[in-house]
Each structure stands twice: as C-alpha cells, then as structure tokens.
Design a protein around this motif. Structure first.
Motif, PDB file in Angstrom:
ATOM      1  N   LEU A  44      58.969  56.753  46.625  1.00 23.54           N
ATOM      2  CA  LEU A  44      59.017  55.802  45.520  1.00 23.54           C
ATOM      3  C   LEU A  44      57.972  56.107  44.452  1.00 23.54           C
ATOM      4  O   LEU A  44      57.995  55.513  43.375  1.00 23.54           O
ATOM      5  CB  LEU A  44      58.818  54.367  46.032  1.00 23.54           C
ATOM      6  N   ASN A  62      55.682  59.501  50.208  1.00 16.78           N
ATOM      7  CA  ASN A  62      56.321  58.278  49.726  1.00 16.78           C
ATOM      8  C   ASN A  62      57.213  58.603  48.527  1.00 16.78           C
ATOM      9  O   ASN A  62      56.724  58.945  47.453  1.00 16.78           O
ATOM     10  CB  ASN A  62      55.265  57.236  49.337  1.00 16.78           C
ATOM     11  N   SER A 120      65.883  59.663  53.136  1.00 21.05           N
ATOM     12  CA  SER A 120      64.690  60.089  53.864  1.00 21.05           C
ATOM     13  C   SER A 120      64.811  61.547  54.277  1.00 21.05           C
ATOM     14  O   SER A 120      65.910  62.091  54.395  1.00 21.05           O
ATOM     15  CB  SER A 120      64.460  59.218  55.105  1.00 21.05           C
ATOM     16  N   THR A 149      59.461  50.148  55.168  1.00 23.37           N
ATOM     17  CA  THR A 149      59.629  51.544  54.780  1.00 23.37           C
ATOM     18  C   THR A 149      61.091  51.899  55.016  1.00 23.37           C
ATOM     19  O   THR A 149      61.574  51.852  56.148  1.00 23.37           O
ATOM     20  CB  THR A 149      58.707  52.475  55.572  1.00 23.37           C
ATOM     21  N   CYS A 150      61.782  52.221  53.945  1.00 23.10           N
ATOM     22  CA  CYS A 150      63.232  52.390  53.999  1.00 23.10           C
ATOM     23  C   CYS A 150      63.618  53.856  54.169  1.00 23.10           C
ATOM     24  O   CYS A 150      63.064  54.737  53.515  1.00 23.10           O
ATOM     25  CB  CYS A 150      63.846  51.829  52.718  1.00 23.10           C
ATOM     26  N   GLU A 181      60.756  55.700  51.780  1.00 20.69           N
ATOM     27  CA  GLU A 181      60.503  54.846  50.622  1.00 20.69           C
ATOM     28  C   GLU A 181      59.688  53.615  51.026  1.00 20.69           C
ATOM     29  O   GLU A 181      60.193  52.730  51.723  1.00 20.69           O
ATOM     30  CB  GLU A 181      61.838  54.414  50.011  1.00 20.69           C
ATOM     31  N   THR A 182      58.438  53.569  50.575  1.00 25.24           N
ATOM     32  CA  THR A 182      57.534  52.466  50.906  1.00 25.24           C
ATOM     33  C   THR A 182      57.010  51.805  49.644  1.00 25.24           C
ATOM     34  O   THR A 182      56.243  52.421  48.895  1.00 25.24           O
ATOM     35  CB  THR A 182      56.338  52.961  51.739  1.00 25.24           C
ATOM     36  N   ASP A 205      65.507  56.121  44.244  1.00 28.48           N
ATOM     37  CA  ASP A 205      65.825  54.700  44.074  1.00 28.48           C
ATOM     38  C   ASP A 205      66.071  54.055  45.427  1.00 28.48           C
ATOM     39  O   ASP A 205      66.868  54.555  46.219  1.00 28.48           O
ATOM     40  CB  ASP A 205      67.082  54.570  43.198  1.00 28.48           C
ATOM     41  N   ASN A 206      65.402  52.931  45.674  1.00 27.00           N
ATOM     42  CA  ASN A 206      65.632  52.234  46.943  1.00 27.00           C
ATOM     43  C   ASN A 206      66.647  51.102  46.823  1.00 27.00           C
ATOM     44  O   ASN A 206      67.114  50.583  47.827  1.00 27.00           O
ATOM     45  CB  ASN A 206      64.320  51.694  47.525  1.00 27.00           C
ATOM     46  N   SER A 207      67.007  50.705  45.593  1.00 36.16           N
ATOM     47  CA  SER A 207      68.057  49.714  45.415  1.00 36.16           C
ATOM     48  C   SER A 207      68.390  49.551  43.937  1.00 36.16           C
ATOM     49  O   SER A 207      67.535  49.131  43.149  1.00 36.16           O
ATOM     50  CB  SER A 207      67.647  48.355  45.992  1.00 36.16           C
ATOM     51  N   HIS A 234      70.906  53.930  45.054  1.00 30.69           N
ATOM     52  CA  HIS A 234      71.230  53.270  46.320  1.00 30.69           C
ATOM     53  C   HIS A 234      71.878  51.916  46.024  1.00 30.69           C
ATOM     54  O   HIS A 234      71.244  51.013  45.485  1.00 30.69           O
ATOM     55  CB  HIS A 234      69.958  53.086  47.153  1.00 30.69           C
ATOM     56  N   GLY A 265      66.778  54.777  53.611  1.00 28.53           N
ATOM     57  CA  GLY A 265      68.060  54.902  52.910  1.00 28.53           C
ATOM     58  C   GLY A 265      68.248  56.282  52.313  1.00 28.53           C
ATOM     59  O   GLY A 265      69.353  56.830  52.289  1.00 28.53           O
TER      60      GLY A 265
END
Length: 339
Positions: A223, A221, A160, A155-156, A135-136, A233-235, A282, A158
């Motif tokens: 996102l 990617n 991947s 770049t997460c 996730e970038t 979702d990254n957060s 997340h 969480g």
C-alpha cells in the motif's frame, strides 16, 4: 528467483459467501482474462463450474493435503462469519503451497478472484528483496475504541506475493496459533463479542500477526508507494489506501475516482493532488458489479452505477437493522461500559 512467477487464483463456488446458490460468478472470467494480458502463467485452482474459464485450470480438491487436514482439526471460528466461510478463507494458502511444491516453483503471486491486474508480476523488481508482500494500512485502531488499541490486525492478501518458503512458514504459523496460542487470538475476538462488533479473527488477522513478527526487510507493504509512485489497490470501494481517506472518491457510487492513461488506472490523492498509479484494482463486495465495465471500457457502466446505488441504499438499511452503523456501535460500547 524464478524467471516466471505464477499468478495464482483460487475460486470454488462453495467457498464464496456471496455465491447465493449460483454455480458461477461472472467476475471471475474478467479476473483471469485481465491477468493473462500481462502475465505468461495464470493458474486457477477451481471447481467443475469454472473449468472453461482458464486454460491452466486445476481441481482445487486435488491439492488437499495432510497439512490442511491438520489445520481443519485445530481451527475454531472466532468471528461472526459463517464457519464454512471463516475456515475456507484460509484454504487457498494451503492449496497453493501444495501446487508450488509439486511444480517446483519458488514463489508466486496470489490474487483474489475479484481483482483486475495491470502488471507483469515476473518483472516487478521489489519482489526480489522480500519473503512476503501484502497490504497493510497504517491505522490499526478500531475508531470506536480507545486510541492505541491496535486490534484491527488488518493485512490483506487480496494481492500478495509469497516465496514458497514464506507460504510454508505462514501456514505453519496458522496451525500453531490455533493449536497453541488461542489466548492471543481471543484478545481480538473478546472485543468483538463484548461490543457486538462484526468480524473477528480471520486470515487477515493471522497474516498481520505473522508479518509483524518477521525480521525487518522480509515484508513489503504494497500500500506504500514504490519508486515509480505506484501502489496496489486494496479496495475500489474505499477512499483509503495506506492512509485513511487518501484518494479522490465518488461518494454517490462509493468508489475511487479513477482516471486512465495508456490502459493503466491512476487516481489523485486528496492531500496534495498527487498522481498515483494503481497496479491492480480490487472490487470488494458490491463493487464487483463494476468489473465488466472497467475491463471492457475502463469506465463505471451506467447500469452498474444504478444497481450499485440501489445496493448501497439496501446495505445501509441492513446495517441499521443489524446495528452495524458506527453510531450504533458506539452506543453499544457506552452501554457496555455502564453495565
């Protein structure tokens, strides 16, 4: 590509900065249970305190290797995080690589232990065309610095996806960067130190540098929307996704404004009011308190709403106390520039 892609979770109490002496974090059991709703193989590399929460549990210490020991010998904490945590956030990549190699898996999905998953990862077609997926966000500038600084290096992992080959290459990259290219890492760390900024060089920074070096097509990617207008979702606690302030947001709770259809979450974009499906959620930091309510009832529970509001107030006061608000950071920058 293997028929079954294992979903890998690493959770050791001692590796969690938020554990505060507790031997278990309740949110982990919701992470495992939700992942098992959609996936045949969910693996927990854990410790004695969470053994009962996953039927495919393994002691994380059984997967310590010489490669991890080598990383430990070259690692240097270039961040404001506690050293044990700063190093520990790299650990899962090495442990999971060893698990994959021992069990002859060619790929895996890695999720943080505060993620709820709404996808059978073995059937997700985009994974068939990449070496790694993470996730970038688009914007990589620090807002308080000059435009174009590009020093977030975010770049997460969480959620991947890695092929075993990719995970092998990434862990090699981490060792090489700390052993032979610390000057590159210092570019980011020097800025954090100069302006008194929280954070620094962590696994997100190393992952960002590595995926940026890959040939076109090897990195996906997560996102960015897929063909079904779905994203990862990254957060939950941020309105941002690939773009800043991208999704509808409940400000008083500091969470995305989620909707549900057939047990699946979605959100509307602010620009264009487009319906976007989330393939995971997340729950970063204090939003973990919402995991039970979302897992059980697909809603932010009343109790969690109240506690989160209080925690948000406390967090705001802590930010002011430690000089971490944006206006305080900008003031530090101005003073530094005048000095």
């Amino acid at each position: 590509m293997s028929k079954i892609i294992p979903v890998m979770v690493h959770h050791e109490t001692g590796e969690k900065a938020q554990a505060a002496g507790k031997k278990n974090q309740e949110y982990l059991k919701y992470c495992i249970a939700q992942a098992k709703k959609y996936n045949e193989k969910v693996v927990l590399l854990g410790d004695e305190y969470n053994k009962a929460w996953c039927d495919d549990w393994h002691n994380a210490n059984d997967f310590i290797t010489e490669k991890w020991t080598k990383f430990h010998s070259v690692f240097e904490n270039l961040s404001t995080y506690p050293t044990a945590w700063a190093e520990g956030i790299f650990k899962r990549f090495f442990l999971i690589l060893e698990y994959l190699e021992r069990n002859s898996f060619e790929e895996c999905v890695i999720i943080d232990s505060d993620v709820l998953l709404y996808l059978n990862v073995s059937e997700y077609e985009p994974f068939r065309h990449c070496k790694v997926a993470a996730e970038t966000p688009l914007l990589q500038d620090f807002a308080m610095l000059e435009e174009g600084n590009g020093l977030k290096w975010k770049t997460c992992a969480g959620f991947s996806y890695f092929t075993t080959e990719g995970l092998r290459e990434f862990t090699d990259f981490c060792i090489d960067m700390y052993a032979n290219h610390k000057d590159i890492l210092m570019k980011k760390w020097d800025v954090h130190r100069k302006f008194g900024m929280y954070g620094g060089v962590g696994e997100m920074a190393l992952l960002h540098l590595w995926v940026s070096s890959l040939p076109e097509g090897e990195y996906l990617n997560l996102l960015q929307d897929d063909a079904n207008h779905s994203v990862f979702d990254n957060s939950v606690g941020e309105s941002s996704g690939y773009l800043e302030h991208q999704y509808e947001y409940i400000k008083r709770l500091s969470v995305k404004n989620l909707h549900w259809e057939n047990g699946r979450p979605y959100c509307y974009t602010i620009d264009g009011h487009e319906k976007t499906w989330f393939l995971n959620l997340h729950f970063v930091d204090i939003t973990k308190i919402f995991m039970e309510g979302i897992y059980e009832n697909q809603s932010y529970s009343a109790h969690a709403k109240f506690v989160t509001y209080m925690l948000k107030c406390r967090g705001r006061l802590a930010d002011i106390k430690h000089g971490n608000t944006k206006w305080q950071q900008k003031l530090k920058i101005r003073r530094s520039q005048k000095a």
